[in-house]
Every structure is written in structure tokens, then in C-alpha cells.
Scaffold this motif. Sequence first.
Motif, PDB file in Angstrom:
ATOM      1  N   ALA A   1      -3.419   0.405   1.881  1.00 18.85           N
ATOM      2  CA  ALA A   1      -4.194   0.805   0.703  1.00 18.85           C
ATOM      3  C   ALA A   1      -5.612   0.251   0.778  1.00 18.85           C
ATOM      4  O   ALA A   1      -6.577   0.937   0.431  1.00 18.85           O
TER       5      ALA A   1
ATOM      6  N   PHE B   1      -3.024   5.584  -0.672  1.00 14.92           N
ATOM      7  CA  PHE B   1      -3.673   5.386  -1.963  1.00 14.92           C
ATOM      8  C   PHE B   1      -2.623   5.096  -3.022  1.00 14.92           C
ATOM      9  O   PHE B   1      -1.530   5.679  -3.011  1.00 14.92           O
ATOM     10  N   VAL B   2      -2.956   4.171  -3.924  1.00 16.08           N
ATOM     11  CA  VAL B   2      -2.038   3.749  -4.973  1.00 16.08           C
ATOM     12  C   VAL B   2      -2.289   4.585  -6.223  1.00 16.08           C
ATOM     13  O   VAL B   2      -3.416   4.660  -6.712  1.00 16.08           O
TER      14      VAL B   2
ATOM     15  N   TYR C   1       2.682   5.355  -3.661  1.00 19.35           N
ATOM     16  CA  TYR C   1       1.714   5.487  -2.581  1.00 19.35           C
ATOM     17  C   TYR C   1       1.685   6.938  -2.129  1.00 19.35           C
ATOM     18  O   TYR C   1       2.738   7.562  -1.944  1.00 19.35           O
TER      19      TYR C   1
ATOM     20  N   TYR D   1      -3.254  -2.924  -5.142  1.00 20.42           N
ATOM     21  CA  TYR D   1      -2.968  -2.905  -3.724  1.00 20.42           C
ATOM     22  C   TYR D   1      -1.547  -3.348  -3.496  1.00 20.42           C
ATOM     23  O   TYR D   1      -1.019  -4.091  -4.274  1.00 20.42           O
TER      24      TYR D   1
END
Length: 273
Positions: A115, A121-122, A130, A273
Motif C-alpha cells: 500500500a 490501495f486501501v 485492498y 496502511y
Amino acid sequence: MMHFGVRVAKDDDDMGLADQEGRSLPDKSGLESIRDSAFGTIGLPSDKLELVSSVVTETVRQMGKLGATPYELESLFAILLRDKSSGKAMSLLPERVQSVLGSREKLRALLRMLAIDKKLFVVGSGDIRYVASDPYKYWSIELDEPANMTFVPHIGQSFNGSTITRYTLGMMTSIAGHIFYNPGISQATLLRRHYAPFVPKAEVVHYLDKLIELGIVDAETVGIDSAAPSAGTANHLQPGDPGAITFYSMADGYSSRVSGLSSSFAATNIERY
């Protein structure tokens, strides 16, 4: 300013507009620290790290727009590693790479690293998920100014993507206050009694994680069959896992850490993250 008996450093009169809004990303040194910690947890040389990263990112990419929660990925890799007939490709991976995919701690550290590197990507509001780069556009908004910025909006962010310091600091002290007055409170009770339905679960859990990272709050996650958390007992469950309950209490020596909380710190840590 006083929060649950502890003075928090804050001086609104001395803050300009930029300071009050803060920044949406941690500074470089903060990101490097998180990444270095994750790298150390994974414990792989660069070639094997690149291999396991490609396995995880491709797996998430194939999961499409919804992506996957950390728990879903852990469960999937556990099945593939255990059942060699359904996961033949897994058996061809080096043993150290398989050990990362089969370890909750190492896999979650890898996800944080991916991330930070913008390879995953969160997203998510109920559970943190994710996603790969292509589905990310379905979760995010894009701004022409500044510099074609793209981000997933969180509660506590302004329309230009910057962090609203007062909200961020307020959420952290609010959550810590509830835990202070209700030691041993479960995550479910904390969410249901104080934040649902107005603040999504993922937002509250995000700030809980930050309080744990700061050493202000301790968390104990136990199996659903356990009557209460057992301090000092090793367990491999994680907050949010099905069949698990997480309890929160104030950490030893929390007061000195709370008094060091400042709006400038809170503003740099809204990214997940």
C-alpha cells in the motif's frame, strides 16, 4: 486542553489555516519508518520479496472491484498452501516465500508495504479492503487541483484531500476516553454504543490502530469461545477476524504519551496502511 484527565498539547490561536487542515499523507520519514518495520517483519531478500509481492498483487487484482480483506487473503492462501492439488503453483514457490503467504503477521506487513508503494490501495468503510490499481478508480475521487490528486475520502478530510486536524485529534481522544472509562471494552460494544451508525467501522478501527501504534491503547484478541482476554497469552487472531473478539484497555504509561499528542502529529496519520 484536557482529555480524560490528561493535558493534550494544542494551541488553535497559533495555528494557521494550513496547520489546522494538516496533510493527508505522513511525511517521508514516517512512511519510511512504517515500510522499514514491515520489511523487517517479512524478512526476505529483494528477489524473493519481489516474487511474493507479485503473487499477492496478482491475487488481489483477480478479485476485481471488491478486492479482499486481509483475513480473506489469509484464508485463501492457507487453503492453497494446504491443498497442493488446488494450489499447484504455490508448491513451486520457494519455501521462504510460502512462509510469508502462510503467516498472518508477515502477510499483513507485506500488504502495508504494498500500500505504501502504491501497488495496492486501501479502501472500504465496513471492513478495510485492498484493491489493485484498476479497481481503485471505483473507490476514489480525483481532483484537478492540486496536481490531479486521487484519494479515497475519509471522514475528517476536506474536499481538497487534506486532513481536518480538529476532527482527527478529536476522534483519537474520544476513542481513548471511552476506553479509559470502560477498560476491557470490546470492539463491538465500542462501535455499537458510541459510534454506530454515524461513523463507519473502518474509520473507528483506523484510529484504534493509531492509538495502539502510539502505545496509548492495548488490544487483546481472543477466540469467540474464550470468556475473557488472557494477558500475556500468545494468540494469532487479529482484530476483525471472524470468530474473534477484540478487547481494549489503556496501555501502561499511556498518560505521558497522550500528553505528547499534538494536532500536527494527528494530521499526518490519516492514511491507512
